[in-house]
Design a protein around this motif. Structure first.
Motif, PDB file in Angstrom:
ATOM      1  N   ASP A 135       0.776  -1.228   0.000  1.00 20.51           N
ATOM      2  CA  ASP A 135       0.000   0.000   0.000  1.00 20.51           C
ATOM      3  C   ASP A 135       0.813   1.285   0.000  1.00 20.51           C
ATOM      4  OD1 ASP A 135      -2.376  -1.474   0.024  1.00 20.51           O
ATOM      5  OD2 ASP A 135      -2.339  -1.633   2.208  1.00 20.51           O
ATOM      6  N   ILE A 136       2.115   1.208   0.015  1.00 23.23           N
ATOM      7  CA  ILE A 136       2.936   2.413   0.089  1.00 23.23           C
ATOM      8  C   ILE A 136       2.700   3.319  -1.113  1.00 23.23           C
ATOM      9  CG2 ILE A 136       5.316   3.287   0.031  1.00 23.23           C
ATOM     10  CD1 ILE A 136       6.012   0.863   1.845  1.00 23.23           C
ATOM     11  N   GLU A 137       2.718   2.779  -2.307  1.00 24.01           N
ATOM     12  CA  GLU A 137       2.534   3.628  -3.489  1.00 24.01           C
ATOM     13  C   GLU A 137       1.151   4.258  -3.514  1.00 24.01           C
ATOM     14  OE1 GLU A 137       3.832   2.071  -7.250  1.00 24.01           O
ATOM     15  OE2 GLU A 137       5.659   1.260  -6.370  1.00 24.01           O
ATOM     16  N   LEU A 138       0.118   3.505  -3.159  1.00 23.82           N
ATOM     17  CA  LEU A 138      -1.233   4.065  -3.100  1.00 23.82           C
ATOM     18  C   LEU A 138      -1.278   5.219  -2.111  1.00 23.82           C
ATOM     19  CD1 LEU A 138      -4.299   4.097  -3.630  1.00 23.82           C
ATOM     20  CD2 LEU A 138      -4.505   2.336  -1.834  1.00 23.82           C
TER      21      LEU A 138
ATOM     22  N   ASN B 124       9.033   8.778  -6.201  1.00 24.53           N
ATOM     23  CA  ASN B 124       9.877   7.574  -6.144  1.00 24.53           C
ATOM     24  C   ASN B 124      10.732   7.553  -4.885  1.00 24.53           C
ATOM     25  OD1 ASN B 124       8.977   6.315  -8.491  1.00 24.53           O
ATOM     26  ND2 ASN B 124      10.366   7.496  -9.767  1.00 24.53           N
ATOM     27  N   LYS B 125      11.270   8.713  -4.522  1.00 28.37           N
ATOM     28  CA  LYS B 125      12.052   8.805  -3.291  1.00 28.37           C
ATOM     29  C   LYS B 125      11.158   8.509  -2.087  1.00 28.37           C
ATOM     30  CE  LYS B 125      15.006  12.129  -2.916  1.00 28.37           C
ATOM     31  NZ  LYS B 125      15.623  13.462  -2.729  1.00 28.37           N
ATOM     32  N   MET B 126       9.917   9.012  -2.109  1.00 28.70           N
ATOM     33  CA  MET B 126       9.004   8.786  -0.981  1.00 28.70           C
ATOM     34  C   MET B 126       8.559   7.325  -0.898  1.00 28.70           C
ATOM     35  SD  MET B 126       8.882  11.545   0.744  1.00 28.70           S
ATOM     36  CE  MET B 126      10.629  11.457   0.386  1.00 28.70           C
ATOM     37  N   TYR B 127       8.421   6.653  -2.031  1.00 25.69           N
ATOM     38  CA  TYR B 127       8.131   5.209  -1.987  1.00 25.69           C
ATOM     39  C   TYR B 127       9.232   4.487  -1.201  1.00 25.69           C
ATOM     40  CZ  TYR B 127       5.091   6.037  -6.132  1.00 25.69           C
ATOM     41  OH  TYR B 127       4.161   6.487  -7.023  1.00 25.69           O
ATOM     42  N   ARG B 128      10.486   4.813  -1.547  1.00 22.43           N
ATOM     43  CA  ARG B 128      11.623   4.169  -0.868  1.00 22.43           C
ATOM     44  C   ARG B 128      11.696   4.561   0.603  1.00 22.43           C
ATOM     45  NH1 ARG B 128      13.958   6.211  -5.432  1.00 22.43           N
ATOM     46  NH2 ARG B 128      15.273   7.624  -4.231  1.00 22.43           N
TER      47      ARG B 128
END
Length: 129
Positions: A10-13, A45-49
């Motif tokens: 659920d991180i990307e969502l 993308n940085k926040m996903y990581r």
């Protein structure tokens, strides 16, 4: 019915929904627009990581999350508003024990960021734990 957040899934969502809200927010939108200079995909993308690292304790993000925030507005109302949007996004998408734990982590992290920026301190590099 909403379910509890499953960080690996659920991180990307969450990140996408949260930053869509930030982009359209009257207080935070202009701050992020200026800071990111249109570089939203790279930031996401940085926040996903970053959030993957925070939630799963699996280091995909390397660096100091504090430093990019030093030159941003540091008034408490910005941090409080960011936390409110964060919590609202989580509440919109999820409910459960893990979600509530995540909200507590975020509140603590925002308080530490605010304190460190306001005092010019960077002594606590592991600000989200």
């Amino acid at each position: 019915m909403k379910r509890d957040i499953r960080p690996a899934d659920d991180i990307e969502l969450f990140v996408d929904t949260f930053y869509d809200g930030v982009r359209n927010d009257d207080l935070l939108g202009p701050v992020f627009k200026e800071a990111l200079q249109g570089n939203w995909p790279e930031h996401r993308n940085k926040m996903y990581r970053f959030w993957h690292s925070v939630l799963l304790d699996d280091p995909l993000y390397f660096g100091n999350p504090f430093l990019p925030h030093v030159d941003l507005p540091h008034e408490k109302d910005y941090f409080d508003h960011w936390v409110t949007l964060f919590h609202e996004t989580l509440d919109q998408l999820f409910e459960g024990k893990k979600t509530e734990e995540f909200k507590k982590q975020i509140t603590k992290m925002a308080e530490m960021f605010h304190q460190n920026i306001a005092t010019g301190s960077n002594h606590n590099k592991n600000v989200w734990r």
